[in-house]
Design a protein around this motif. Structure first.
Motif, PDB file in Angstrom:
ATOM      1  N   PRO A 163       0.816  -1.221   0.000  1.00 36.50           N
ATOM      2  CA  PRO A 163       0.000   0.000   0.000  1.00 36.50           C
ATOM      3  C   PRO A 163       0.843   1.263   0.000  1.00 36.50           C
ATOM      4  O   PRO A 163       1.842   1.366   0.718  1.00 36.50           O
ATOM      5  CB  PRO A 163      -0.812  -0.117   1.298  1.00 36.50           C
ATOM      6  CG  PRO A 163      -0.826  -1.572   1.610  1.00 36.50           C
ATOM      7  CD  PRO A 163       0.487  -2.112   1.123  1.00 36.50           C
ATOM      8  N   ARG A 164       0.450   2.218  -0.807  1.00 34.54           N
ATOM      9  CA  ARG A 164       1.123   3.513  -0.865  1.00 34.54           C
ATOM     10  C   ARG A 164       1.006   4.193   0.497  1.00 34.54           C
ATOM     11  O   ARG A 164      -0.061   4.200   1.109  1.00 34.54           O
ATOM     12  CB  ARG A 164       0.465   4.382  -1.942  1.00 34.54           C
ATOM     13  CG  ARG A 164       1.006   5.795  -2.044  1.00 34.54           C
ATOM     14  CD  ARG A 164       2.410   5.803  -2.571  1.00 34.54           C
ATOM     15  NE  ARG A 164       2.842   7.162  -2.927  1.00 34.54           N
ATOM     16  CZ  ARG A 164       4.098   7.536  -2.996  1.00 34.54           C
ATOM     17  NH1 ARG A 164       5.058   6.678  -2.727  1.00 34.54           N
ATOM     18  NH2 ARG A 164       4.414   8.766  -3.338  1.00 34.54           N
ATOM     19  N   GLY A 165       2.090   4.749   0.998  1.00 32.88           N
ATOM     20  CA  GLY A 165       2.067   5.436   2.278  1.00 32.88           C
ATOM     21  C   GLY A 165       2.502   4.579   3.446  1.00 32.88           C
ATOM     22  O   GLY A 165       2.714   5.096   4.548  1.00 32.88           O
ATOM     23  N   ALA A 166       2.611   3.276   3.228  1.00 29.34           N
ATOM     24  CA  ALA A 166       3.118   2.405   4.293  1.00 29.34           C
ATOM     25  C   ALA A 166       4.638   2.572   4.376  1.00 29.34           C
ATOM     26  O   ALA A 166       5.331   2.443   3.370  1.00 29.34           O
ATOM     27  CB  ALA A 166       2.763   0.953   3.990  1.00 29.34           C
ATOM     28  N   HIS A 167       5.149   2.876   5.538  1.00 32.87           N
ATOM     29  CA  HIS A 167       6.577   3.162   5.699  1.00 32.87           C
ATOM     30  C   HIS A 167       7.366   1.871   5.887  1.00 32.87           C
ATOM     31  O   HIS A 167       8.072   1.678   6.890  1.00 32.87           O
ATOM     32  CB  HIS A 167       6.784   4.115   6.884  1.00 32.87           C
ATOM     33  CG  HIS A 167       6.034   5.394   6.786  1.00 32.87           C
ATOM     34  ND1 HIS A 167       5.388   5.986   7.851  1.00 32.87           N
ATOM     35  CD2 HIS A 167       5.812   6.204   5.704  1.00 32.87           C
ATOM     36  CE1 HIS A 167       4.807   7.103   7.453  1.00 32.87           C
ATOM     37  NE2 HIS A 167       5.052   7.251   6.156  1.00 32.87           N
ATOM     38  N   VAL A 168       7.254   0.990   4.897  1.00 29.51           N
ATOM     39  CA  VAL A 168       7.818  -0.365   5.081  1.00 29.51           C
ATOM     40  C   VAL A 168       9.331  -0.383   5.073  1.00 29.51           C
ATOM     41  O   VAL A 168       9.960  -1.178   5.789  1.00 29.51           O
ATOM     42  CB  VAL A 168       7.247  -1.341   4.029  1.00 29.51           C
ATOM     43  CG1 VAL A 168       5.745  -1.514   4.211  1.00 29.51           C
ATOM     44  CG2 VAL A 168       7.576  -0.901   2.611  1.00 29.51           C
ATOM     45  N   ALA A 169       9.978   0.493   4.277  1.00 36.81           N
ATOM     46  CA  ALA A 169      11.437   0.498   4.236  1.00 36.81           C
ATOM     47  C   ALA A 169      12.006   0.988   5.549  1.00 36.81           C
ATOM     48  O   ALA A 169      12.985   0.428   6.076  1.00 36.81           O
ATOM     49  CB  ALA A 169      11.927   1.347   3.071  1.00 36.81           C
ATOM     50  N   ALA A 170      11.414   2.031   6.106  1.00 26.49           N
ATOM     51  CA  ALA A 170      11.855   2.536   7.407  1.00 26.49           C
ATOM     52  C   ALA A 170      11.581   1.509   8.505  1.00 26.49           C
ATOM     53  O   ALA A 170      12.412   1.300   9.403  1.00 26.49           O
ATOM     54  CB  ALA A 170      11.174   3.854   7.723  1.00 26.49           C
ATOM     55  N   LEU A 171      10.424   0.858   8.448  1.00 27.36           N
ATOM     56  CA  LEU A 171      10.116  -0.172   9.436  1.00 27.36           C
ATOM     57  C   LEU A 171      11.122  -1.309   9.364  1.00 27.36           C
ATOM     58  O   LEU A 171      11.645  -1.765  10.388  1.00 27.36           O
ATOM     59  CB  LEU A 171       8.697  -0.708   9.198  1.00 27.36           C
ATOM     60  CG  LEU A 171       8.295  -1.937  10.044  1.00 27.36           C
ATOM     61  CD1 LEU A 171       8.323  -1.608  11.518  1.00 27.36           C
ATOM     62  CD2 LEU A 171       6.897  -2.428   9.613  1.00 27.36           C
ATOM     63  N   GLY A 172      11.412  -1.772   8.159  1.00 27.35           N
ATOM     64  CA  GLY A 172      12.385  -2.856   7.995  1.00 27.35           C
ATOM     65  C   GLY A 172      13.762  -2.461   8.482  1.00 27.35           C
ATOM     66  O   GLY A 172      14.471  -3.251   9.121  1.00 27.35           O
ATOM     67  N   ALA A 173      14.175  -1.217   8.177  1.00 30.32           N
ATOM     68  CA  ALA A 173      15.478  -0.740   8.653  1.00 30.32           C
ATOM     69  C   ALA A 173      15.526  -0.739  10.170  1.00 30.32           C
ATOM     70  O   ALA A 173      16.536  -1.124  10.780  1.00 30.32           O
ATOM     71  CB  ALA A 173      15.754   0.660   8.101  1.00 30.32           C
ATOM     72  N   CYS A 174      14.436  -0.306  10.790  1.00 33.50           N
ATOM     73  CA  CYS A 174      14.353  -0.323  12.244  1.00 33.50           C
ATOM     74  C   CYS A 174      14.456  -1.753  12.781  1.00 33.50           C
ATOM     75  O   CYS A 174      15.198  -2.026  13.737  1.00 33.50           O
ATOM     76  CB  CYS A 174      13.054   0.321  12.708  1.00 33.50           C
ATOM     77  SG  CYS A 174      12.787   0.265  14.489  1.00 33.50           S
ATOM     78  N   LEU A 175      13.751  -2.679  12.152  1.00 35.44           N
ATOM     79  CA  LEU A 175      13.746  -4.064  12.623  1.00 35.44           C
ATOM     80  C   LEU A 175      15.131  -4.714  12.525  1.00 35.44           C
ATOM     81  O   LEU A 175      15.440  -5.635  13.270  1.00 35.44           O
ATOM     82  CB  LEU A 175      12.717  -4.876  11.840  1.00 35.44           C
ATOM     83  CG  LEU A 175      11.255  -4.535  12.094  1.00 35.44           C
ATOM     84  CD1 LEU A 175      10.340  -5.291  11.130  1.00 35.44           C
ATOM     85  CD2 LEU A 175      10.863  -4.817  13.534  1.00 35.44           C
ATOM     86  N   THR A 176      15.965  -4.224  11.602  1.00 35.06           N
ATOM     87  CA  THR A 176      17.306  -4.809  11.468  1.00 35.06           C
ATOM     88  C   THR A 176      18.230  -4.416  12.608  1.00 35.06           C
ATOM     89  O   THR A 176      19.331  -4.952  12.725  1.00 35.06           O
ATOM     90  CB  THR A 176      17.988  -4.408  10.132  1.00 35.06           C
ATOM     91  OG1 THR A 176      18.214  -2.987  10.116  1.00 35.06           O
ATOM     92  CG2 THR A 176      17.132  -4.820   8.938  1.00 35.06           C
ATOM     93  N   THR A 177      17.794  -3.487  13.464  1.00 28.23           N
ATOM     94  CA  THR A 177      18.644  -3.082  14.599  1.00 28.23           C
ATOM     95  C   THR A 177      18.547  -4.051  15.767  1.00 28.23           C
ATOM     96  O   THR A 177      19.319  -3.956  16.723  1.00 28.23           O
ATOM     97  CB  THR A 177      18.294  -1.670  15.098  1.00 28.23           C
ATOM     98  OG1 THR A 177      16.972  -1.674  15.668  1.00 28.23           O
ATOM     99  CG2 THR A 177      18.354  -0.657  13.965  1.00 28.23           C
ATOM    100  N   PHE A 178      17.588  -4.961  15.725  1.00 27.66           N
ATOM    101  CA  PHE A 178      17.384  -5.876  16.869  1.00 27.66           C
ATOM    102  C   PHE A 178      18.221  -7.136  16.704  1.00 27.66           C
ATOM    103  O   PHE A 178      18.494  -7.570  15.589  1.00 27.66           O
ATOM    104  CB  PHE A 178      15.910  -6.239  16.980  1.00 27.66           C
ATOM    105  CG  PHE A 178      15.037  -5.072  17.387  1.00 27.66           C
ATOM    106  CD1 PHE A 178      14.902  -4.723  18.721  1.00 27.66           C
ATOM    107  CD2 PHE A 178      14.400  -4.311  16.432  1.00 27.66           C
ATOM    108  CE1 PHE A 178      14.115  -3.649  19.097  1.00 27.66           C
ATOM    109  CE2 PHE A 178      13.602  -3.217  16.796  1.00 27.66           C
ATOM    110  CZ  PHE A 178      13.465  -2.894  18.135  1.00 27.66           C
TER     111      PHE A 178
END
Length: 312
Positions: free
Chosen positions: A297-312
């Protein structure tokens, strides 16, 4: 949509996910209950100094948001184009963002600038991780990002696949047109020169800020030139889908990037092209690639979310 991070973050902890693109960089702060702030600005592509300045400014902006007052930023994850060595915190051959050199020490440089630990991931890998989480997809997913360039992210049997050198999914640099247009990678006729968002803008410059929407509308109202441009572009995108489908046989192929603003008409055009390509091939019909394609979906911040998830 599942953005509950209560099992991953402390009650006053936040982490930032950043999506660095060729034209725009977007940063999102995530707390235990999900997003707490969003900021974006044009990407300064003047080498490592420009990228560091862009990211640092966004982090400062997020820290100043009222919603962030009660949170401590504990880590930053950055999704970035190019070949990323996650362990070393370096990026190589990020030609679309002004980092064409090898082994640019971006994580350490930005960590010094922000005072926060930084991890790097390939931008499309980050988008794939985020999209799979956002959509509740299976553990067998490929994502095609139609942005400034063209690349794919992969999750195979639940594990993100980045490859030996971090270049898995760089399908945009597979030659598509023999002796075609010159590519910044040094080859000619690369697929991203014909199937990316930038390729569509180049082929349909009269579309202004929303070329895909303008092109789709013109093609569907009978403009022969628009239909020709759309058909050529969709054919190239379908080629990317087929390439992934036949190589990996994944359960889902997700389409992401600014082009998805078109929504359902884009999916209809792409599925139609995949079905036409399969008309004279029982093998392709059995693969059923058209039924595996799904839009993020347009507007879903999936790249930022994924980048955040890679910090764990």
């Amino acid at each position: 949509m599942n953005l509950d991070l209560t099992n991953m973050l402390g009650p006053s902890e936040a982490r930032i996910g950043i999506d660095v693109g060729g034209t725009k960089t977007q940063a999102v702060a995530f707390g235990p209950s999900g997003e707490i702030g969003v900021a974006h600005r044009p990407t300064d592509t003047a080498g490592i100094a420009g990228i560091t300045a862009t990211v640092s400014s966004l982090v400062d902006e997020l820290r100043l948001l009222p919603e962030a007052d009660s949170h401590t930023i504990s880590a930053i994850g950055i999704g970035i184009p190019g070949i990323v060595d996650t362990a070393a915190g370096t990026v190589s051959h990020g030609v679309n963002i002004g980092l064409a050199e090898s082994d640019v020490p971006l994580a350490a440089t930005i960590s010094r600038a922000t005072g926060v630990p930084v991890s790097l991931a390939n931008d499309v890998t980050a988008a794939t991780i985020g999209a799979a989480r956002y959509l509740g997809s299976s553990d067998d997913v490929a994502l095609i990002s139609l942005g400034t360039g063209l690349a794919s992210g992969l999750i195979l049997d639940g594990i993100p696949r980045t490859g030996k050198l971090g270049s898995a999914g760089e399908i945009g640099h597979i030659p598509y047109i023999p002796d075609g247009l010159p590519c910044p990678c040094g080859q000619r006729g690369c697929l991203e020169l014909y199937a990316s968002g930038h390729a569509l803008t180049r082929a349909w410059p009269q579309g202004g800020k929303h070329p895909a929407t303008h092109l789709m509308a013109a093609a569907r109202t009978g403009d022969a030139d628009a239909r020709s441009v759309l058909d050529s572009w969709i054919h190239a995108v379908a080629h990317a889908v087929t390439l992934l489908g036949l190589t990996l046989d994944v359960q889902e192929i997700l389409i992401a990037g600014g082009i998805t603003e078109v929504g359902a008409p884009l999916l209809e055009e792409l599925r139609g092209q995949l079905r036409r390509s399969a008309e004279h091939s029982q093998f392709l019909r059995q693969m059923g690639l058209d039924s595996r394609v799904r839009l993020v979906p347009r507007g879903a911040h999936v790249a930022a979310l994924g980048a955040c998830l890679t910090t764990f």
